[in-house]
Design a protein around this motif. Sequence first.
Motif, PDB file in Angstrom:
ATOM      1  N   TRP A  15      11.776 -49.985  19.060  1.00 37.66           N
ATOM      2  CA  TRP A  15      10.321 -49.918  19.237  1.00 37.66           C
ATOM      3  C   TRP A  15       9.713 -51.312  19.429  1.00 37.66           C
ATOM      4  O   TRP A  15       8.688 -51.474  20.106  1.00 37.66           O
ATOM      5  CB  TRP A  15       9.667 -49.208  18.054  1.00 37.66           C
ATOM      6  CG  TRP A  15       9.766 -49.927  16.738  1.00 37.66           C
ATOM      7  CD1 TRP A  15      10.856 -50.028  15.944  1.00 37.66           C
ATOM      8  CD2 TRP A  15       8.718 -50.645  16.068  1.00 37.66           C
ATOM      9  NE1 TRP A  15      10.578 -50.747  14.810  1.00 37.66           N
ATOM     10  CE2 TRP A  15       9.265 -51.127  14.861  1.00 37.66           C
ATOM     11  CE3 TRP A  15       7.379 -50.919  16.354  1.00 37.66           C
ATOM     12  CZ2 TRP A  15       8.524 -51.879  13.952  1.00 37.66           C
ATOM     13  CZ3 TRP A  15       6.638 -51.647  15.448  1.00 37.66           C
ATOM     14  CH2 TRP A  15       7.207 -52.125  14.259  1.00 37.66           C
ATOM     15  N   PHE A  46       8.107 -44.714  27.942  1.00 38.43           N
ATOM     16  CA  PHE A  46       9.067 -43.687  27.525  1.00 38.43           C
ATOM     17  C   PHE A  46      10.318 -43.725  28.398  1.00 38.43           C
ATOM     18  O   PHE A  46      11.445 -43.579  27.904  1.00 38.43           O
ATOM     19  CB  PHE A  46       8.410 -42.308  27.584  1.00 38.43           C
ATOM     20  CG  PHE A  46       9.235 -41.244  26.945  1.00 38.43           C
ATOM     21  CD1 PHE A  46       9.378 -41.176  25.557  1.00 38.43           C
ATOM     22  CD2 PHE A  46       9.892 -40.300  27.716  1.00 38.43           C
ATOM     23  CE1 PHE A  46      10.151 -40.191  24.957  1.00 38.43           C
ATOM     24  CE2 PHE A  46      10.674 -39.321  27.129  1.00 38.43           C
ATOM     25  CZ  PHE A  46      10.804 -39.256  25.733  1.00 38.43           C
ATOM     26  N   GLN A  52      12.519 -46.512  27.186  1.00 39.65           N
ATOM     27  CA  GLN A  52      13.250 -46.188  25.962  1.00 39.65           C
ATOM     28  C   GLN A  52      14.428 -45.264  26.245  1.00 39.65           C
ATOM     29  O   GLN A  52      15.513 -45.443  25.691  1.00 39.65           O
ATOM     30  CB  GLN A  52      12.314 -45.536  24.946  1.00 39.65           C
ATOM     31  CG  GLN A  52      11.316 -46.482  24.314  1.00 39.65           C
ATOM     32  CD  GLN A  52      11.978 -47.419  23.315  1.00 39.65           C
ATOM     33  OE1 GLN A  52      12.712 -48.323  23.714  1.00 39.65           O
ATOM     34  NE2 GLN A  52      11.707 -47.228  22.039  1.00 39.65           N
ATOM     35  N   ILE A  53      14.211 -44.266  27.093  1.00 38.81           N
ATOM     36  CA  ILE A  53      15.287 -43.325  27.427  1.00 38.81           C
ATOM     37  C   ILE A  53      16.442 -44.050  28.115  1.00 38.81           C
ATOM     38  O   ILE A  53      17.621 -43.888  27.765  1.00 38.81           O
ATOM     39  CB  ILE A  53      14.755 -42.183  28.321  1.00 38.81           C
ATOM     40  CG1 ILE A  53      13.842 -41.254  27.524  1.00 38.81           C
ATOM     41  CG2 ILE A  53      15.922 -41.386  28.907  1.00 38.81           C
ATOM     42  CD1 ILE A  53      14.539 -40.458  26.449  1.00 38.81           C
ATOM     43  N   TYR A 113      18.881 -40.947  19.260  1.00 35.91           N
ATOM     44  CA  TYR A 113      17.811 -40.326  20.042  1.00 35.91           C
ATOM     45  C   TYR A 113      16.676 -39.855  19.138  1.00 35.91           C
ATOM     46  O   TYR A 113      15.497 -39.914  19.523  1.00 35.91           O
ATOM     47  CB  TYR A 113      18.361 -39.165  20.865  1.00 35.91           C
ATOM     48  CG  TYR A 113      19.125 -39.617  22.081  1.00 35.91           C
ATOM     49  CD1 TYR A 113      18.454 -40.166  23.178  1.00 35.91           C
ATOM     50  CD2 TYR A 113      20.508 -39.513  22.142  1.00 35.91           C
ATOM     51  CE1 TYR A 113      19.148 -40.600  24.302  1.00 35.91           C
ATOM     52  CE2 TYR A 113      21.213 -39.943  23.259  1.00 35.91           C
ATOM     53  CZ  TYR A 113      20.533 -40.486  24.335  1.00 35.91           C
ATOM     54  OH  TYR A 113      21.216 -40.922  25.436  1.00 35.91           O
ATOM     55  N   ALA A 114      17.031 -39.387  17.944  1.00 37.60           N
ATOM     56  CA  ALA A 114      15.988 -39.011  16.984  1.00 37.60           C
ATOM     57  C   ALA A 114      15.180 -40.235  16.584  1.00 37.60           C
ATOM     58  O   ALA A 114      13.947 -40.180  16.453  1.00 37.60           O
ATOM     59  CB  ALA A 114      16.625 -38.365  15.756  1.00 37.60           C
ATOM     60  N   VAL A 169      12.637 -41.066  19.304  1.00 39.88           N
ATOM     61  CA  VAL A 169      11.440 -40.223  19.270  1.00 39.88           C
ATOM     62  C   VAL A 169      10.495 -40.659  18.154  1.00 39.88           C
ATOM     63  O   VAL A 169       9.268 -40.709  18.330  1.00 39.88           O
ATOM     64  CB  VAL A 169      11.844 -38.743  19.092  1.00 39.88           C
ATOM     65  CG1 VAL A 169      10.605 -37.870  18.889  1.00 39.88           C
ATOM     66  CG2 VAL A 169      12.645 -38.262  20.300  1.00 39.88           C
ATOM     67  N   VAL A 170      11.061 -40.986  17.002  1.00 37.03           N
ATOM     68  CA  VAL A 170      10.238 -41.350  15.843  1.00 37.03           C
ATOM     69  C   VAL A 170       9.563 -42.701  16.043  1.00 37.03           C
ATOM     70  O   VAL A 170       8.386 -42.888  15.688  1.00 37.03           O
ATOM     71  CB  VAL A 170      11.099 -41.362  14.561  1.00 37.03           C
ATOM     72  CG1 VAL A 170      10.317 -41.965  13.390  1.00 37.03           C
ATOM     73  CG2 VAL A 170      11.555 -39.951  14.225  1.00 37.03           C
ATOM     74  N   PHE A 222       9.067 -44.487  18.977  1.00 42.44           N
ATOM     75  CA  PHE A 222       8.334 -44.762  20.219  1.00 42.44           C
ATOM     76  C   PHE A 222       6.828 -44.930  19.980  1.00 42.44           C
ATOM     77  O   PHE A 222       6.214 -45.881  20.493  1.00 42.44           O
ATOM     78  CB  PHE A 222       8.588 -43.664  21.251  1.00 42.44           C
ATOM     79  CG  PHE A 222       7.768 -43.822  22.493  1.00 42.44           C
ATOM     80  CD1 PHE A 222       8.079 -44.794  23.442  1.00 42.44           C
ATOM     81  CD2 PHE A 222       6.659 -43.008  22.725  1.00 42.44           C
ATOM     82  CE1 PHE A 222       7.314 -44.952  24.582  1.00 42.44           C
ATOM     83  CE2 PHE A 222       5.887 -43.159  23.872  1.00 42.44           C
ATOM     84  CZ  PHE A 222       6.214 -44.133  24.805  1.00 42.44           C
TER      85      PHE A 222
END
Length: 568
Positions: free
Chosen positions: A67, A144, A147-148, A181-182, A185-186, A188
């Motif tokens: 992040w 996003f 990040q991916i 990956y979790a 999501v948290v 970002f």
Amino acid sequence: MDISKRTQRLIWAIWVLVVPFGIYSIYQFAEPTEINWPILLGYAALAIITTYFPFKVAGTTLFLVQWINLAIFLKYGVFVEMLVMQLAIIPLAIQLKIGFSDFFRALFNSFMFFMVSVISGVSVILMGYDIGSIELKHILLFGFLYQIINTFSNHVILHLYLVLTKQEHTGFFGRDSLWDYAGLVVTFPFGFTLYLLNEYVGPVAFLLIGIPFLIITFLVRLYSNSERVNEDLNQATEIGHELADRLSNDAIIDLFLSRISKMLPVDYSYIIDIDQGNMYFLKSKEKDINVEILQTHEELLKSIAGIVYKKDKSILFNKQKEWRKSGSDFLPTDTESIISVPISRNQKMEGILVIASRKKYAFETYQLQIISLLCSYFAVSLEKARYVQDAVSKSERCGLTKLYNYRYLDQQLETNMSQLLNGELRQLSLLMMDIDHFKAINDTYGHQSGNDILFGLARLLENELGDAGIIARYGGEEFVIILPNYSKQQSLALAEELREKIETTRFEIRTDLEDEPVLSFVNITTSIGVSTAPEDCDDAMALIRNADRALYIGAKREGRNRVAEYVK
């Protein structure tokens, strides 16, 4: 798994050829715009702190720094983000305890971070992202995507590395990947918000977002550590129950070492027994292979086990430099981390456990107490097994001769006959042996002398047979020998060898007919009957009856001191 020297040199070469030139090339491709140094230093400090304090979730170590590199990329672009991530290698190397001997791991991480930064950053720029944009939809979309791509490319490179170096892994979409990956999501929203707050309110954004995130990370880390301790304690309790269920020493020892190796990253494990103040190796395993180590008590005193023996205190070493001067010649040269714990019962040291790993800092301090607890379970389980074995031995053994008794003989013969009928044994023979004129010996020398002869004959039979058969006292002066997979001819030959050996042996007795016991030597002879299944019968009791019939009709009636076979 160890990385070969050739692979290590290859990693060094790739880093030298790719990373320095690559950083220069990226600078030419995407030269950073005006930099606010206090803000950038704040980002860098936050990245370093986050990298240094990872935490574990469900056994997976998470470095939630993505992040922060998102916020840096959105503001300054790929070059600055790349430099900060290279800087984060330093706390990462410290956290992973990377030394000079395995410095290639730091270089690989540097190369991987470089490639991930290039792939994700350049891809998003080519897609149309404008560095420093504050348009909400624009930064949401490209942030996003960044990040991916960042997380995915990281997994691709790491997976290829593990496959090419033949290291264990959980697959491309294993548990570790799913947790990453979790984490994406948290975290970002944190990166997105940190960037916007810095744009609108300045450095106070680090107080509003950075510090709360670090506090949350710290609390999760504490909780995770306590969960790990509780998990290890629960696992130790389960191991204790499993050890208590085992009834033989060998089964307890094997289970003990096996479960510890699964619980901790153990490459080498040793149990050293202490008998009457002397140490010797009871069990040694190196890379799951049993090995034999011959060292004297004096040599062991100079080792790590000797330190534990003298101080009666557990010890933990994190790397070879800490213990090498202590000796421990029995440990392989690639050993790094060591735990050694006394095995005590009733406040008395009865053994020492030594477990070792080829990795530095492989064991945690709290695990020393866990292993001490397991050693207590181990000692209690061994004591229980001894009591059980003694009780079983007394119920299955003849008190005088220490051979198996009729009860055990009956059970064993039924088992062997079932094995024969099931095809597990080819043949099953039985010898029935009787001492000739035994009553005359008792009448001449006394019953104690008769007992001496029974005991002496039992030892002779054990020495002659070894593991070839099972010997039991049938009753009085009669003995039975069960011979699995012995043919009739083999059994007759063995019986004749035993008969001759007994005839030529002088048995020591102490007569009890005089006021003082007198030491004497006597010779005895035996008659032996032989029967074999399946040719003579297919029933356990019939096998005994047939051998008994051969003994009395074929041997006793024909003059004694001879071997006879059963004939239908």
